[in-house]
Design a protein around this motif. Sequence first.
Motif, short mmCIF file in Angstrom:
data_model
loop_
_atom_site.label_atom_id
_atom_site.label_comp_id
_atom_site.label_asym_id
_atom_site.label_seq_id
_atom_site.Cartn_x
_atom_site.Cartn_y
_atom_site.Cartn_z
N GLN A 151 -4.02 0.35 -2.65
CA GLN A 151 -4.60 -0.25 -1.44
C GLN A 151 -4.04 -1.66 -1.25
O GLN A 151 -3.66 -2.32 -2.23
N ASP A 152 -3.99 -2.12 0.00
CA ASP A 152 -3.38 -3.42 0.26
C ASP A 152 -4.15 -4.59 -0.34
O ASP A 152 -3.63 -5.70 -0.43
N ASN A 153 -5.38 -4.37 -0.76
CA ASN A 153 -6.14 -5.44 -1.44
C ASN A 153 -5.93 -5.43 -2.95
O ASN A 153 -6.54 -6.20 -3.68
N ASN B 144 -6.47 -2.77 -5.00
CA ASN B 144 -7.20 -1.70 -5.69
C ASN B 144 -6.29 -0.50 -5.91
O ASN B 144 -5.47 -0.16 -5.06
N THR C 151 -6.90 3.77 1.23
CA THR C 151 -8.14 3.31 0.62
C THR C 151 -8.29 3.96 -0.75
O THR C 151 -8.36 5.19 -0.85
N ASP D 247 -9.93 5.34 -4.10
CA ASP D 247 -11.19 6.04 -4.34
C ASP D 247 -12.00 5.33 -5.42
O ASP D 247 -11.64 5.33 -6.60
N ASP E 244 -9.96 -2.35 -9.82
CA ASP E 244 -9.96 -3.44 -8.86
C ASP E 244 -9.88 -4.74 -9.64
O ASP E 244 -9.57 -4.73 -10.83
N GLU F 33 0.83 5.82 -1.35
CA GLU F 33 0.29 6.92 -2.13
C GLU F 33 1.44 7.56 -2.90
O GLU F 33 2.58 7.57 -2.42
N LYS G 182 -3.36 6.05 -5.40
CA LYS G 182 -3.47 5.26 -4.18
C LYS G 182 -3.41 3.78 -4.52
O LYS G 182 -4.16 3.29 -5.36
N PRO H 177 -2.30 2.87 6.07
CA PRO H 177 -3.70 2.65 5.70
C PRO H 177 -4.07 3.49 4.48
O PRO H 177 -4.11 4.72 4.56
N SER I 34 0.85 -1.19 0.00
CA SER I 34 0.00 0.00 0.00
C SER I 34 0.88 1.24 0.00
O SER I 34 1.96 1.25 0.60
#
Length: 505
Positions: free
Chosen positions: A85-87, A89, A347, A349, A110, A46, A83, A345, A44
Amino acid sequence: MRKIKARTKWFVPFIAILLILAGCQSVGGLDVNKVLLGDLDVKSSESSMTLSLNAVPAAGISAEDKEIVDLINSFSLDVSNMKLQDNGNISAKGTVGYKQLKLPFTFFMDKEAIVFTVEGAKQPFYYPIQNAEDMVGIEGLDPAKTEVFSKQLTQFVVKNLLNPSVINVSSVNEAVYGQSMNLTKLHTEVTGDELPALLKGFLKSISTDSEGFTQLISGLYDYLYPVIQAEDVDLGELLGLGAGQIPLEDKEAVVTVLHDAAKLAIDTVLLVYDKQLDNLYESTPELKTVLSKDTKLQVDVFVDSGLHVRKQNIDLLVALPASEDLPLQSISFKAESQIWNIGGPVTADVISTEGALDVSALQLTPGETLRNFEAGSDVHRLMKEDFGMTKKSIGIAPDDDYYYPLVEGNTTYVPLRYLAEDLDATVEWDAVNHAINVTEDVYGDKLVFKIGSSVVTINGATVKLDQPVFVDEYGDAYVPLRLLAEALHATVEKDADGWIYIERD
């Protein structure tokens, strides 16, 4: 079937650049190998990025070519916030620069789809992400193994590449996302005339690195085994050793054979490397300009104490040979990026696909494309006026075997459907009224031709024809070429040889 994992290190092209430059695992105490592998492990973050181009025109360039150069130089890309994300995305927002315009956009990806918007669009656009097998047409491919093999390949390449003449490390203080940080700066430069020697040195190193080469091929075997198994490939037959000579399940035998074959190929290349390079320069003298000292790649990579890349600057200038087809002295590419919130962390958008246009399932005409944007928007104007999306050019010979034009008196008749559809119009048969309905693509004008009638309706107004609409022996309805073309917003010209030219802006 697995879905493609959306996580991807596409926010900066730094890995490919460093693999060209950083030819040993440690430079001035900085372990380049750990930097590269550590970046692949980032889940993750930015980041931001800017890209720009600069073309330098050749002397005596024409006004038309100068206009093209100015267009190239006006292009820019500014991603203000990306961004990861750790999943897996990813989202991004920024602007694309063109001429004097700044076109804002947003992006989201995603495991299901890529979704994007641009200012002036009436709705988002999305492209569904299929499973890996469907996308690449290879059965058995496992995307989860890609990261593992990427690390093996990175480690192998960094280990065997030579250093360029300029590579150094220093301690600096730099701002990253507004925060002052103590960083290690890796500065590298390579010129075009160094590249042949660097490549030759790389091949020599690979040839002698038997252990590393074997490990790499072993990793490749693990990665591709399911694919080869699914495709039912006979490796012995593929390598010319005879069918059934290399059991796919015998990993040790497969790796040994592939290693020996690859090493033999590399050693063969090395034997003729210098001669082939001389032949290449002789047959393509322009290459001497591209691979000269005037071509230069400079890279600055800023690394924190945790061996994470926080900033990088890339400057590539390519010298170009004099050419009428490419009237440029050089073209350069600059990229600057910074990354923060690594491992924190994050997330992405999300952009909803509700009401979005699935661009994978459509073959849009110019008019359909334009109608997805507000008529007064910059994007709409660029596509129509600058990019000429609606432009069409059609040439019809007197004996054309596609249109089969028929001349009666001073009027040329052509099959309605052929010309109308080539001008992107929609053609529909009205069985009840025995009529052909034509809808113009860009402006939506309505034309109605009735078989056997000498009257055509254009946007409700009637126009008299010299003779009724007729059907030939093949079932094609013939109408006056000029009337149809001009009703579809095209112009018609005829030369002395009987050729007819149809143009639409």
